[in-house]
Scaffold this motif. Sequence first.
Motif, PDB file in Angstrom:
ATOM      1  N   GLY A 258      -0.271   3.430 -10.699  1.00 43.06           N
ATOM      2  CA  GLY A 258       0.654   3.313 -12.018  1.00 43.06           C
ATOM      3  C   GLY A 258       1.095   1.702 -12.025  1.00 43.06           C
ATOM      4  N   VAL A 259       0.394   0.677 -11.536  1.00 39.91           N
ATOM      5  CA  VAL A 259       0.873  -0.304 -11.970  1.00 39.91           C
ATOM      6  C   VAL A 259       0.848  -0.712 -13.457  1.00 39.91           C
ATOM      7  CG1 VAL A 259      -1.473  -1.705 -11.656  1.00 39.91           C
ATOM      8  CG2 VAL A 259       0.416  -3.097 -11.500  1.00 39.91           C
ATOM      9  N   SER A 260       2.130  -1.617 -13.829  1.00 37.27           N
ATOM     10  CA  SER A 260       2.483  -1.499 -15.295  1.00 37.27           C
ATOM     11  C   SER A 260       1.737  -2.645 -15.940  1.00 37.27           C
ATOM     12  CB  SER A 260       3.935  -1.837 -15.430  1.00 37.27           C
ATOM     13  OG  SER A 260       4.098  -3.004 -14.927  1.00 37.27           O
ATOM     14  N   GLU A 261       1.928  -2.713 -17.210  1.00 39.63           N
ATOM     15  CA  GLU A 261       1.009  -3.546 -18.021  1.00 39.63           C
ATOM     16  C   GLU A 261       1.442  -5.237 -17.871  1.00 39.63           C
ATOM     17  OE1 GLU A 261       2.546  -0.875 -19.222  1.00 39.63           O
ATOM     18  OE2 GLU A 261       1.186   0.051 -20.708  1.00 39.63           O
ATOM     19  N   ILE A 262       2.886  -5.266 -17.602  1.00 44.27           N
ATOM     20  CA  ILE A 262       3.320  -6.484 -17.372  1.00 44.27           C
ATOM     21  C   ILE A 262       2.770  -7.188 -15.974  1.00 44.27           C
ATOM     22  CG2 ILE A 262       5.583  -5.875 -16.167  1.00 44.27           C
ATOM     23  CD1 ILE A 262       7.058  -8.116 -17.598  1.00 44.27           C
ATOM     24  N   VAL A 263       2.599  -6.399 -15.030  1.00 43.53           N
ATOM     25  CA  VAL A 263       1.969  -6.797 -14.190  1.00 43.53           C
ATOM     26  C   VAL A 263       0.542  -6.976 -13.849  1.00 43.53           C
ATOM     27  CG1 VAL A 263       1.576  -6.310 -11.515  1.00 43.53           C
ATOM     28  CG2 VAL A 263       3.920  -5.707 -12.548  1.00 43.53           C
ATOM     29  N   THR A 264      -0.164  -6.198 -14.585  1.00 43.90           N
ATOM     30  CA  THR A 264      -1.650  -6.220 -14.897  1.00 43.90           C
ATOM     31  C   THR A 264      -1.928  -7.382 -15.733  1.00 43.90           C
ATOM     32  OG1 THR A 264      -1.748  -4.931 -16.744  1.00 43.90           O
ATOM     33  CG2 THR A 264      -2.005  -3.680 -14.572  1.00 43.90           C
ATOM     34  N   ASP A 265      -0.965  -7.772 -16.689  1.00 43.95           N
ATOM     35  CA  ASP A 265      -1.436  -8.996 -17.676  1.00 43.95           C
ATOM     36  C   ASP A 265      -1.291  -9.972 -16.686  1.00 43.95           C
ATOM     37  OD1 ASP A 265      -1.694  -7.952 -19.789  1.00 43.95           O
ATOM     38  OD2 ASP A 265       0.248  -8.364 -20.556  1.00 43.95           O
ATOM     39  N   ALA A 266      -0.359 -10.224 -15.730  1.00 43.56           N
ATOM     40  CA  ALA A 266       0.051 -11.517 -14.871  1.00 43.56           C
ATOM     41  C   ALA A 266      -1.230 -11.673 -13.829  1.00 43.56           C
ATOM     42  CB  ALA A 266       1.204 -11.459 -14.172  1.00 43.56           C
ATOM     43  N   LEU A 267      -2.008 -10.340 -13.564  1.00 42.80           N
ATOM     44  CA  LEU A 267      -2.964 -10.371 -12.385  1.00 42.80           C
ATOM     45  C   LEU A 267      -4.282 -10.907 -13.357  1.00 42.80           C
ATOM     46  CD1 LEU A 267      -2.240  -6.895 -10.746  1.00 42.80           C
ATOM     47  CD2 LEU A 267      -2.097  -9.183  -9.519  1.00 42.80           C
ATOM     48  N   ILE A 268      -4.126 -10.240 -14.358  1.00 42.40           N
ATOM     49  CA  ILE A 268      -5.431 -10.750 -15.208  1.00 42.40           C
ATOM     50  C   ILE A 268      -5.425 -12.170 -15.500  1.00 42.40           C
ATOM     51  CG2 ILE A 268      -6.772 -10.393 -17.411  1.00 42.40           C
ATOM     52  CD1 ILE A 268      -5.661  -7.579 -17.261  1.00 42.40           C
ATOM     53  N   ASP A 269      -4.375 -12.794 -15.721  1.00 41.37           N
ATOM     54  CA  ASP A 269      -4.141 -14.189 -16.347  1.00 41.37           C
ATOM     55  C   ASP A 269      -4.447 -15.114 -14.809  1.00 41.37           C
ATOM     56  OD1 ASP A 269      -3.625 -13.763 -18.707  1.00 41.37           O
ATOM     57  OD2 ASP A 269      -1.519 -13.874 -18.625  1.00 41.37           O
ATOM     58  N   MET A 270      -4.613 -14.654 -13.798  1.00 41.16           N
ATOM     59  CA  MET A 270      -5.161 -15.438 -12.714  1.00 41.16           C
ATOM     60  C   MET A 270      -6.612 -15.826 -12.571  1.00 41.16           C
ATOM     61  SD  MET A 270      -2.275 -15.936 -11.292  1.00 41.16           S
ATOM     62  CE  MET A 270      -2.456 -16.451  -9.463  1.00 41.16           C
ATOM     63  N   ASP A 271      -7.277 -15.131 -13.349  1.00 36.98           N
ATOM     64  CA  ASP A 271      -8.922 -15.147 -13.427  1.00 36.98           C
ATOM     65  C   ASP A 271      -9.401 -14.980 -12.304  1.00 36.98           C
ATOM     66  OD1 ASP A 271      -9.164 -15.575 -16.277  1.00 36.98           O
ATOM     67  OD2 ASP A 271      -8.257 -17.648 -16.231  1.00 36.98           O
TER      68      ASP A 271
ATOM     69  N   GLU B 145       0.824  -1.219   0.006  1.00 38.04           N
ATOM     70  CA  GLU B 145      -0.140   0.109   0.062  1.00 38.04           C
ATOM     71  C   GLU B 145       0.896   1.213  -0.060  1.00 38.04           C
ATOM     72  OE1 GLU B 145      -4.096  -1.459   1.903  1.00 38.04           O
ATOM     73  OE2 GLU B 145      -2.542  -0.335   3.430  1.00 38.04           O
ATOM     74  N   GLU B 146       2.088   1.309   0.513  1.00 34.98           N
ATOM     75  CA  GLU B 146       2.735   2.612   0.887  1.00 34.98           C
ATOM     76  C   GLU B 146       3.928   2.436  -0.010  1.00 34.98           C
ATOM     77  OE1 GLU B 146       3.063   3.202   4.960  1.00 34.98           O
ATOM     78  OE2 GLU B 146       1.074   2.440   5.202  1.00 34.98           O
ATOM     79  N   ALA B 147       4.633   1.559  -0.349  1.00 37.66           N
ATOM     80  CA  ALA B 147       5.970   1.446  -0.920  1.00 37.66           C
ATOM     81  C   ALA B 147       5.891   1.935  -2.380  1.00 37.66           C
ATOM     82  CB  ALA B 147       6.905   0.264  -0.820  1.00 37.66           C
ATOM     83  N   ALA B 148       6.287   2.737  -2.720  1.00 33.06           N
ATOM     84  CA  ALA B 148       6.108   3.621  -4.139  1.00 33.06           C
ATOM     85  C   ALA B 148       6.694   2.855  -5.083  1.00 33.06           C
ATOM     86  CB  ALA B 148       6.437   5.049  -4.050  1.00 33.06           C
ATOM     87  N   GLN B 149       8.064   2.362  -5.013  1.00 30.57           N
ATOM     88  CA  GLN B 149       8.904   1.760  -6.185  1.00 30.57           C
ATOM     89  C   GLN B 149       9.316   0.326  -6.018  1.00 30.57           C
ATOM     90  OE1 GLN B 149      12.231   4.574  -6.886  1.00 30.57           O
ATOM     91  NE2 GLN B 149      11.258   6.243  -5.547  1.00 30.57           N
ATOM     92  N   LEU B 150       8.389  -0.398  -5.729  1.00 32.11           N
ATOM     93  CA  LEU B 150       8.619  -2.004  -5.755  1.00 32.11           C
ATOM     94  C   LEU B 150       8.521  -2.141  -7.428  1.00 32.11           C
ATOM     95  CD1 LEU B 150       5.867  -3.254  -3.383  1.00 32.11           C
ATOM     96  CD2 LEU B 150       8.149  -2.983  -2.814  1.00 32.11           C
ATOM     97  N   SER B 151       9.763  -2.963  -7.721  1.00 36.45           N
ATOM     98  CA  SER B 151       9.884  -3.312  -9.020  1.00 36.45           C
ATOM     99  C   SER B 151       8.835  -4.134  -9.634  1.00 36.45           C
ATOM    100  CB  SER B 151      11.222  -4.131  -9.144  1.00 36.45           C
ATOM    101  OG  SER B 151      11.059  -5.279  -8.663  1.00 36.45           O
ATOM    102  N   ASP B 152       8.613  -4.366 -10.720  1.00 33.19           N
ATOM    103  CA  ASP B 152       7.573  -5.292 -11.568  1.00 33.19           C
ATOM    104  C   ASP B 152       8.101  -6.758 -10.898  1.00 33.19           C
ATOM    105  OD1 ASP B 152       6.362  -3.263 -12.680  1.00 33.19           O
ATOM    106  OD2 ASP B 152       7.167  -3.564 -14.309  1.00 33.19           O
ATOM    107  N   ALA B 153       9.063  -6.970 -11.013  1.00 32.97           N
ATOM    108  CA  ALA B 153       9.782  -8.379 -10.881  1.00 32.97           C
ATOM    109  C   ALA B 153       9.248  -8.722  -9.299  1.00 32.97           C
ATOM    110  CB  ALA B 153      11.213  -8.530 -10.872  1.00 32.97           C
TER     111      ALA B 153
END
Length: 406
Positions: A129-142, A99-107
């Motif tokens: 600002g969560v990135s496309e590569i992370v949102t793709d992985a989240l979406i794939d979890m269904d 919730e608070e750490a602003a710069q966690l890496s996509d990895a």
Amino acid sequence: MSERAPIPLPEESRTEASALRARATLLKRLADVVCLPASRINAFERAMTSDLLVELLRDASLVERERVAQRLALMGDPPGPLARVLLRDTLSVARPLLEEAAQLSDADLIACLYQAGPEHRRLIALRRGVSEIVTDALIDMDEEPVAEALLRNDLARLSHHGVEHLVATSRDAPHLAPLLLRRAELRPSHAYVLFWWADAETRLSILQRFAIARDILEEAVEDLLDAAAPGPDDALSGKALDFIGRRQRNPEAARKSPFGSLEAAVAAAEAELTPEIGEEISYLAGLKPVTGAKIFTDPGGEPLAMLCKAAGLPRTALRALWRGLRRQDVDRSGATDHALERALIVYDALSVDRAQTVLRYWNWSMTSGLSPALLKALRQDDESAIDEYSKPHRPALLALSRDFGR
């Protein structure tokens, strides 16, 4: 009255308590060192301290891990190995960082979403600002709660693949459809597929937003649309020009049809819209039979309105087709049936060229241009729907779905 003296602890218990206090102090001091600004500590010292913390946290209590996580969350950009350990920990430990750490890496976020639980993933979906590569992985979890959190997060970035997957997901989660309409990433090809399982209000919103004129495209290829001018002779170019041009009806089909015109076919359909007449209407209106079958079996009526408006048919034709499908056109009070009234409103709301855009997108999407996920969602109810309209059409629809997936 004198105070009662404390009960003395056994030597072993005092030693254990002292060790716990020492470890808690050590954890706090090391966390303080890791969080020092770059002007006070270099990268190697920070990495070495982080490695020590990772080892100590393996045997730390829940309270100690929570304290370290809360301390590091203020840092904004905690060291990767340390962040990963804490992010995949229980939710009370991971929450401050998520919730608070602003710069966690996509990895780090991807490692968390695969190794942690659904609530961890929902918190990732809510990050700024969560990135496309992370949102793709989240979406794939269904997971519907995660998908909903992503769609409500205006600062989350969605890829084309991600939007396609969410549109397909909305087939079984209709509450996602209005949220998808809010997204700037939604393309016409997505919206016109989403239309088929959306509610009446969402359908109207789709038509109002995506039923656009093709004036600029027509102007750009005006010389190629001239019937007297030689046009491209390949099928793909011809298909593109058919999409752009203003002519909706198929004159070649009219010459071959036993009805001779679209109006005559519609008049014949008023008594009963048989599969054979429905196929003729589809050809005459410049549609593939599979598209016509989808339109005729839709319970809402809006697609029927699009067909009539795009092909230049009057409102009376819409009523005739409605009766030919054996649908109720008036209710018990004698007023126009609600579904038919809605179809008539849609008919009046759109111009001919905008209705043509919708119809051509549907015609195109039935046979090309869709991902397997979207096509699977689009075909989900076709077998039962076509049974109601025409058993001979069912093999064509199912074969189309199988062929696309190859």
